[in-house]
Design an enzyme around this catalytic site. Structure first.
Site, PDB file in Angstrom:
ATOM      1  N   LYS A  36       0.769  -1.890   0.071  1.00 55.51           N
ATOM      2  CA  LYS A  36       0.203   0.210  -0.072  1.00 55.51           C
ATOM      3  C   LYS A  36       0.801   1.143  -0.187  1.00 55.51           C
ATOM      4  CE  LYS A  36      -4.148   0.839   0.536  1.00 55.51           C
ATOM      5  NZ  LYS A  36      -6.151  -0.302  -0.090  1.00 55.51           N
TER       6      LYS A  36
HETATM    7  N1  GLU Z   1      -7.402  -0.006  -3.096  1.00 59.51           N
HETATM    8  C1  GLU Z   1      -8.454  -0.841  -3.697  1.00 59.51           C
HETATM    9  C2  GLU Z   1      -8.544  -2.237  -2.390  1.00 59.51           C
HETATM   10  O1  GLU Z   1      -7.941  -1.792  -0.983  1.00 59.51           O
HETATM   11  C3  GLU Z   1      -7.386  -2.209  -4.865  1.00 59.51           C
HETATM   12  C4  GLU Z   1      -5.530  -2.404  -4.551  1.00 59.51           C
HETATM   13  C5  GLU Z   1      -5.505  -2.711  -6.127  1.00 59.51           C
HETATM   14  O2  GLU Z   1      -6.460  -3.275  -7.372  1.00 59.51           O
HETATM   15  O3  GLU Z   1      -4.406  -3.527  -6.278  1.00 59.51           O
HETATM   16  O4  GLU Z   1      -8.483  -3.287  -2.402  1.00 59.51           O
END
Ligand code: GLU
Length: 426
Positions: A116
């Site tokens: 993240k």
């Molecule tokens: N931000 C989204 C999540 O928390 C998508 C993450 C992604 O597609 O890599 O799942």
């Protein structure tokens, strides 16, 4: 944040997402009987990057922004997870969200680890070109650490397809060739996937349907309250109302709109797009946004922010199913209250996994250079969401634990197994 922050509760730690993630981790690890060494490995992020990025603002001033990228695990494949822009982003929050991505990708059996990113900035106070410069400099700083085989970012809070296009372009300029697979959630004509914008909402709908089946409820008489009307909540509302669910209430940051007979979601979206708010919509009555969360309903779908269901308010919920569209909407202290009340919880790492699942499809399509039609995307998404739901529920039954603990146990077990098979390189 849609709901007002709940007053400080008994536990100081309740609202720290890192502590929430750790408490759930500890419980699942203990139930699995994971040895201490493996627990240490799974608990520690593999890499944490902090960057301080200088950016020229439109008025000529030079400002320095702080950005993070945490790669929690790369045991099952490249790190995967979004990047959020917000004034209150913290390293602890990014760490928790990175770990959640590892567990989310493992629950759905995607060949990814978890990561993240976040940049401390207030996008409401920045112009599009300032946001572009922040994005490009942040990407340039991370160039050595991201890539299709290393770490694949995606949109998250306050980032979108345009942000991903800038990241893709900046990365490609440094790599000296176009590399679309470095990020997902891109615009369709830059290597994005059909079905990606709807994917998280669609995934929420699929797992909710599975839960209804288990509880013997009919879709047409199912009332749904949704908190959030953006990428996740708005899409879920649109798809679920089209599929015959009765969306009785939408709760937004400024107010809530209620209609016992079911809201006309396309009309509400039109109203919001024209006026900037759901307030004043003639097809429903405005009700108190805090109280709206406690309406009697069949499904409550929080799709906005962390920490909205807490030890102070969980006892007031009147829903049969809680489908966690947001990441971390329920604090760890509220978990036991939900269990006592017999609420069927579809935990976030399962409920909102539709987004990363279609991100995986996007990454596959980019690497193949062969693009699928929307039906293929949606069918494959449905298959993965149903299988994952069934895996979690079967695990919960087998081990007599709640769905959240089952999801964590399943995920930890899969990641631990990958680490054992790979062995520890010394
Ligand atoms: N931000 C989204 C999540 O928390 C998508 C993450 C992604 O597609 O890599 O799942």
């Amino acid at each position: 944040m849609i709901l007002e922050a709940t007053p400080p509760s008994t536990l100081e730690s309740e609202f720290n997402p890192k502590i929430s993630a750790e408490v759930r981790f500890d419980e699942a690890a203990a139930r699995l009987g994971l040895d201490e060494g493996m627990q240490k490995v799974l608990r520690s992020p593999s890499r944490e990057i902090i960057v301080h990025i200088p950016v020229s603002l439109d008025d000529g001033r030079l400002e320095v922004f702080t950005g993070y990228r945490v790669q929690h695990s790369i045991a099952r494949g490249p790190a995967k997870g979004g990047i959020r822009y917000a004034p209150d982003v913290t390293l602890d929050e990014v760490r928790a969200l990175a770990a959640w991505m590892t567990w989310k990708c493992a629950v759905t059996n995607l060949p990814f680890g978890g990561g993240k990113g976040g940049v401390i900035c207030d996008p409401t106070l920045l112009s599009p070109s300032e946001i572009e410069r922040i994005t490009r400099r942040y990407t340039a700083e991370l160039f050595d650490f991201i890539g299709p085989e290393k770490d694949v970012p995606a949109p998250d809070m306050n980032t979108n397809e345009q942000t991903m296009a800038w990241i893709m372009d900046t990365y490609s300029m440094h790599a000296r060739h176009t590399q679309t697979a470095v990020v997902t959630g891109k615009p369709i004509n830059l290597g994005g996937s059909k079905g990606r914008p709807e994917a998280t909402g669609r995934g929420c709908m699929i797992v909710t349907e599975q839960a209804l089946r288990r509880l013997g409820l009919e879709r047409s008489s199912t009332r749904v309250v949704i908190q959030g009307f953006g990428n996740v909540g708005g899409m879920a509302a649109k798809l679920m109302s089209r599929a015959g669910f009765k969306i009785v209430c939408i709760v937004e940051w400024d107010c809530a709109i209620y209609n016992a007979g079911g809201l006309d979601i396309p009309a509400l979206m039109k109203h919001r797009n024209e006026t900037g708010s759901i307030a004043g919509f003639s097809g429903g009555e405005m009700i108190d946004k805090t109280e709206a969360m406690f309406l009697e309903t069949d499904v409550l779908l929080p799709a906005a922010k962390e920490n909205v269901i807490t030890s102070d308010n969980a006892h007031r919920l009147r829903t049969k199913i809680l489908c966690e569209g947001a990441n971390g909407p329920t604090t760890h202290v509220a978990d036991s209250i939900l269990a006592e009340k017999g609420i069927f919880v579809i935990p976030d790492i399962l409920a909102n996994a539709g987004g990363v699942t279609v991100s995986y499809f996007e990454w596959v399509q980019d690497r193949q250079g062969y693009f699928w039609n929307e039906q293929m995307v949606n069918d494959r998404l449905e298959e993965i969401m149903i299988n994952s739901f069934q895996d979690v529920v079967a695990y919960a039954e087998k081990h007599s634990v709640n769905n959240r603990t089952a999801a964590y146990m399943l995920a930890l077990d899969r990641v631990a197994y990958a680490i054992k098979l790979r062995g520890i390189y010394a």
